[in-house]
Design a protein around this motif. Structure first.
Motif, mmCIF file in Angstrom:
data_model
loop_
_atom_site.group_PDB
_atom_site.id
_atom_site.type_symbol
_atom_site.label_atom_id
_atom_site.label_comp_id
_atom_site.label_asym_id
_atom_site.label_seq_id
_atom_site.Cartn_x
_atom_site.Cartn_y
_atom_site.Cartn_z
ATOM 1 N N THR A 36 0.848 -1.196 0.000
ATOM 2 C CA THR A 36 0.000 0.000 0.000
ATOM 3 C C THR A 36 0.875 1.235 0.000
ATOM 4 N N PRO A 39 0.107 3.894 3.510
ATOM 5 C CA PRO A 39 -0.540 3.223 4.649
ATOM 6 C C PRO A 39 -0.872 4.214 5.746
ATOM 7 N N VAL A 155 -7.777 -1.176 -3.359
ATOM 8 C CA VAL A 155 -7.222 -0.029 -2.621
ATOM 9 C C VAL A 155 -6.247 0.739 -3.516
ATOM 10 N N GLU A 156 -5.403 -0.016 -4.209
ATOM 11 C CA GLU A 156 -4.442 0.586 -5.139
ATOM 12 C C GLU A 156 -4.863 0.225 -6.561
ATOM 13 N N ARG A 172 -10.813 2.626 -0.443
ATOM 14 C CA ARG A 172 -10.359 1.931 0.756
ATOM 15 C C ARG A 172 -11.505 1.864 1.763
#
Ligand code: NAP
Length: 250
Positions: A36, A39, A155-156, A172
């Motif tokens: 990530t 983070p 998320v990415e 997210r």
């Protein structure tokens, strides 16, 4: 001062780190894989990137004088958990796996549980509109499904091979049930595909409400040895052991 290494990966890892950060008797290091890009900020020491297998992790335990290891990685992250088992055998170190409970079917659910991602990909009906929430590392098996449309949520941004007909949504969690239901409705989703990660189940609750079928990849077996299901249980495990660990960490 006792040193605790937390292998991070799930939301509970950050909660555990924050809970332990207030303890004057502990020095906590959280290890992140580095997948990530941004983070969440964590108290205590944070290190990022692989250790170089089980031997590398064992060497780290020695070099840093780690007294206890808590494996709070994702239930599908089997390599790091196996490495933790082996490292704590090589350099005897108390180890706990923080494994949140898997999701269980509720009345009204239309689940098909499958053993792996290729089976999940094969189970998608032709012409389906799929919310693919397996994570960006797990999209390869779906890449040849040109006969379905995919909303890929991760998320990415994904970087590997992708199915030809898709849209990407980077987001997210945690997500709210109402928002998940709106997402499913807006995109006319006919199948939700996910891994049985446990934790926030808003997408499953939304699918239940809308009677949308779910293809759920079952978990691999959890690591052997001591296990906690919650942060509170992990804290209790640590409290029960930390005073009994000799000062040389063995
Ligand atoms: P994996 O296959 O079990 O691990 C691959 C390698 O990444 C490990 O051998 C290790 O490298 C390194 N690694 C993994 N977690 C680490 C950590 N916390 N600290 C330092 N190194 C770590 O794991 P993965 O499935 O690629 O997942 C990578 C990370 O994302 C994990 O931390 C996991 O908890 C998290 N995650 C995974 C999923 C999933 O579905 N797999 C979902 C959400 C989050 P070395 O051997 O060099 O030490």
């Amino acid at each position: 001062m006792r040193r605790v290494l937390i292998l991070g990966g799930i939301t509970e890892a950050a909660a555990l780190t924050r809970a332990l950060a207030t303890r004057p008797d502990l020095e906590v290091t959280t290890s992140l894989a580095g997948r990530t890009r941004a983070p969440a900020a964590l108290p205590g020491r944070v290190r990022t990137g692989g250790f170089g297998g089980a031997a590398g992790l064992a060497a780290y335990l020695v070099a840093e004088g780690i007294d206890a290891l808590i494996d709070a990685t994702h239930p599908f992250a089997t390599r790091i958990s196996a490495n933790a088992v082996e490292a704590c055998r090589l350099r005897p170190t108390p180890r706990l796996a923080l494994v949140r409970p898997p999701w269980e079917p509720q009345p009204g659910d239309r689940w098909t549980c499958v053993p792996d991602l290729p089976t999940a990909a094969a189970a998608i009906p032709s012409g389906a509109r799929v919310l693919l929430a397996t994570g960006r590392q797990d999209l390869g098996p779906f890449a040849n499904r040109a006969d379905a449309w995919f909303l890929i949520r991760s998320v990415e941004p994904p970087d590997g091979p992708l199915p030809p007909n898709h849209a990407v949504l980077t987001a997210r969690g945690p997500f709210r049930v109402e928002d998940e239901a709106a997402l499913l409705t807006t995109h006319r989703i006919t199948v939700l595909v996910a891994k049985n990660s446990g934790g926030n189940d808003a997408k499953l609750e939304a699918a239940r409400r809308l009677a949308i079928p779910v293809t759920l990849v079952s978990r691999p077996p959890p690591p052997p040895g001591d296990r906690a299901a919650t942060v509170a249980e992990a804290l209790a495990w640590l409290d029960a052991r930390i005073d009994n660990i000799p000062n040389d960490g063995a």
